[in-house]
Design a protein around this motif. Sequence first.
Motif, mmCIF file in Angstrom:
data_model
loop_
_atom_site.group_PDB
_atom_site.id
_atom_site.type_symbol
_atom_site.label_atom_id
_atom_site.label_comp_id
_atom_site.label_asym_id
_atom_site.label_seq_id
_atom_site.Cartn_x
_atom_site.Cartn_y
_atom_site.Cartn_z
ATOM 1 N N UNK A 186 0.829 -1.208 0.000
ATOM 2 C CA UNK A 186 0.000 0.000 0.000
ATOM 3 C C UNK A 186 0.867 1.263 0.000
ATOM 4 N N UNK A 187 1.953 1.224 0.743
ATOM 5 C CA UNK A 187 2.853 2.373 0.770
ATOM 6 C C UNK A 187 3.493 2.602 -0.583
ATOM 7 N N UNK A 188 3.958 1.518 -1.196
ATOM 8 C CA UNK A 188 4.596 1.629 -2.512
ATOM 9 C C UNK A 188 3.605 2.174 -3.541
ATOM 10 N N UNK A 217 2.644 -8.099 17.070
ATOM 11 C CA UNK A 217 3.334 -6.861 16.689
ATOM 12 C C UNK A 217 2.425 -5.975 15.846
ATOM 13 N N UNK A 218 2.718 -4.681 15.913
ATOM 14 C CA UNK A 218 2.209 -3.741 14.914
ATOM 15 C C UNK A 218 3.303 -3.606 13.855
ATOM 16 N N UNK A 219 2.910 -3.214 12.647
ATOM 17 C CA UNK A 219 3.877 -3.097 11.545
ATOM 18 C C UNK A 219 3.676 -1.775 10.827
ATOM 19 N N UNK A 220 4.747 -1.346 10.174
ATOM 20 C CA UNK A 220 4.577 -0.182 9.309
ATOM 21 C C UNK A 220 5.608 -0.204 8.198
ATOM 22 N N UNK A 242 5.525 9.464 4.353
ATOM 23 C CA UNK A 242 4.290 8.675 4.281
ATOM 24 C C UNK A 242 4.484 7.392 5.077
ATOM 25 N N UNK A 243 3.548 7.119 5.978
ATOM 26 C CA UNK A 243 3.583 5.869 6.724
ATOM 27 C C UNK A 243 2.311 5.084 6.502
ATOM 28 N N UNK A 244 2.471 3.787 6.300
ATOM 29 C CA UNK A 244 1.296 2.907 6.239
ATOM 30 C C UNK A 244 1.409 1.939 7.408
#
Lengths: 199, 706
Positions: B406-408, B554-557, B578-580
């Motif tokens: 999604x970030x890409x 865990x959370x991820x980003x 930008x962070x997803x």
Amino acid sequence: MSDRTRSAITLHANGDARALTVDNRRTLLDALRDDLGLTGAKKGCDHGQCGACTVLVNGRRVVSCLTLAAAADGSEVTTVEGLAGADRLSPLQEAFVRLDGLQCGFCTPGQLCSATAVLAEHAAGWPSAATRPDRPYAPGRPTPALDAAEIRERMSGNLCRCGAYPQIVRAVLEAARDTAAEHAHTPETGAADLEESHA
Amino acid sequence: MKIPAPQHSGAVGVARPRLEAPDKVAGKARYAADAAVPGSAFGYVVTAPVARGRVRHIDSEAVRGMPGVVGVLDHRNAPRLNPEAGNFFGPDGSLRLLQDDAIPYAGRPVALVVAETFEQARTAAAALRIDYATATHDTGFAADHPSARPASTAFGPDAEIGDVEAELAASAVIVDERYRTPEQHGAAMEPHSATAWWEDGRLQVLDCNQGPFTMAMTLAVLLRLDPAQVRIRAEHVGGGFGSKSMLGPHLVLAAMATTVLDRPVRVTLTRAQVFQTVAMRPATEQRLRIGADTDGRLRALHHEAAFAGSPIAEYVENCPEPSKVLYAAPAIRTRLTTVPLDILPPYSVRGPGLTPGSFALESAMDEVAERLGMDPVDVRLRNEPAAGPVTGLPFRGRNLAACLHEGARRFAWHTRDHRPRRRREGGLLIGTGMAATCFSTGALPSSATITAETDGTYTVAIGASDIGTGARTALTAIAADALDVGPERIRLRIADSDLGLAWAAGGSRGTTSWAWAITMAAAELRAAAPATRPFTVSADTSEAFAALPYAERHAYSAVFTQVAVDPATGEIRVRRLLGVFAVGRIVNPLLARSQAVGGLITGLSTALHEDGTRDRVTGRNANPDFAGYHIAAHADVPGIEAHFVPDHDPDDPSGIKGIGEIGTVGTAAAIANAVWHATGTRQRTLPLRLDRVLEPGRTEGDLPVR
């Protein structure tokens, strides 16, 4: 009541004349907070480096931690408690609430007082370091509309550790737009300035 | 117990302004230093200017006669404290203030001067003459320092799976680099303040902290009081970021002073004292060795980290954690070392362990991609593990790949030329970079009490703390849905140690822990279906917590950024960030986004600005103010983008994870990687200071593209 170490002064705080006797070492910030009970202004550094104590003195923003109370004798002082109208928040305050221009809220009174002054300074035609050379402020020319870069520059004396900066900038832009609309003036501010998403 | 699912489709998932925002914008919210407790005296802290030694003499008598002075506390007259008191990691010598003449670090409080007014206390404190016996100190951190020793295993043992050396020998490419990060400070805008007084046999404290319950328990141990004798409240807290997660020196000193002087005492730290006496993130030095095949698959991952510590308190800056979680590899080795020095014991700061740790790992991963000529996103996707790479435990909601994709997509990453130093605008070099990361999540035991009132409202009491996270607003929504009513019928009480067992706002576990307790209490209340009101139930999640299956939680980003670098000045401007995020179910999109954006900005600040510096000669903090220790200001911060991918923790009743730290964690590596992409030069030391980036001899218009 005055003697070598104390001064009798009057502060016109948010429209109320308040007479008090202060230690000559007392800052305006401490006088507001501890003598007048106006604890909205915050002490974040006591060195004029964070902006949390920003208030308006005779309409101009100052860091009240670097202002002696005795030196403010007779001044009109507006704190965050004085920004709202009788029965509603100011457009800036409303925008901060709506757009989440705060997290812990500790820097918020300073951000709001500073932003209030920014809108006035801009309306008075004061340029900043971010003012674009191709859109100068000049007598007789319409004042260029505030954009995000102008607000970031003009607000940089107010630190926010939570990182609410983008929402604060957006709130100031919206309040500026609303204020401009009230004055039936068409701002140059475009949607691109307000909505910075690249998505 | 079988409860029908809540039918009220209301509060959770809806964007609402924070409940206390109208009070905060009007200046009506009362923080610790705003309390007007009648009869309060003001305490001014006196700190030691030497980094090691002892107090030879304090001339307290000379200042006792100064105007307004109420008393002076030092090691000769202060109450005796319990040496067993400590923090999460064990006994903590930084709590044992004014107990003896020893000075273990510069900035150690050695006296408290109490006077009728702040000005009188400050003047008397400045006049207090203290003679010190100075000893040779050592504050110079290095990973190979002779005092280095293995760190505590409080967060688990070092990893050792597979044969790292054999896998490295078989690798097509090997990255072997060292990374350094400086001391970093929480630097919440509110300086620490506490007002303490005795009332009806109880010690009452108005404080600013991240968890009133844990603070009260620790203070009771420290003062050898019955826990029921201590009450700590912290209704509004001006930021924490770890710096208010332990018992602060202001609170210890205020409690001692009110006990000795028998009147309310307020102690507020100056900004310099916040830097000198409140724990910071320690400096780190890390070594990464990564071996990979030509297709990008990792063979070996070796992460060694050393961090500065103190002999008077244990702490773990768990830098290698991401190397145990993020990527599959047949061989993984981690080593964690602490170097005790004559410094204030360090403690957690936003994104503890992973903020420096992921800077090292994700910078090294970018170097792997560089040497393979691969897309850095693809290298990460290629090494997705099916289970915990070290533990073998199943993941609960692993959505890193979704964040990367999604970030890409949002960043248009596919248009990137992965070769460095290819893009310029006038005198500026432009580059893009990215990083992936994780932060451990979960819940810890907490309790909640809910009363169904006669007027149809519900009073929900939980010892939570809202330090700006939006906890008050989020928990109101959680309670509303759990009770199947609208949020306007919830009255939430928080921030009071009398409300019972509760985890603190820390470790990205606050809202998760509190929400679980509220959800459990609400379920019991609905099951009881009380015929009469008021009706009260309480719930404690301790047993449910103990019954949780072991898993990787865990959370991820994924963080993407574009920077512009001026090689003639070394100035870096972040143009886009930008962070997803995969952070579980989102309780309030407006507030969650703010917290994620704020985390990204803190990460930007650690990447570019924050540089806690120690004077080697004196051992003191050399930059204990906002002029010397710059944190990101308005003009440093572009528009920030934060997005969430669908995610949930299947074991959590609300499906939520923490957001507090994950935003900060990946940002520094993403920015450093973008600076490499812009300039062609790797930056392996934070912050990315002008002098580290500028290219000597360069002037505007003189920019050869390599």
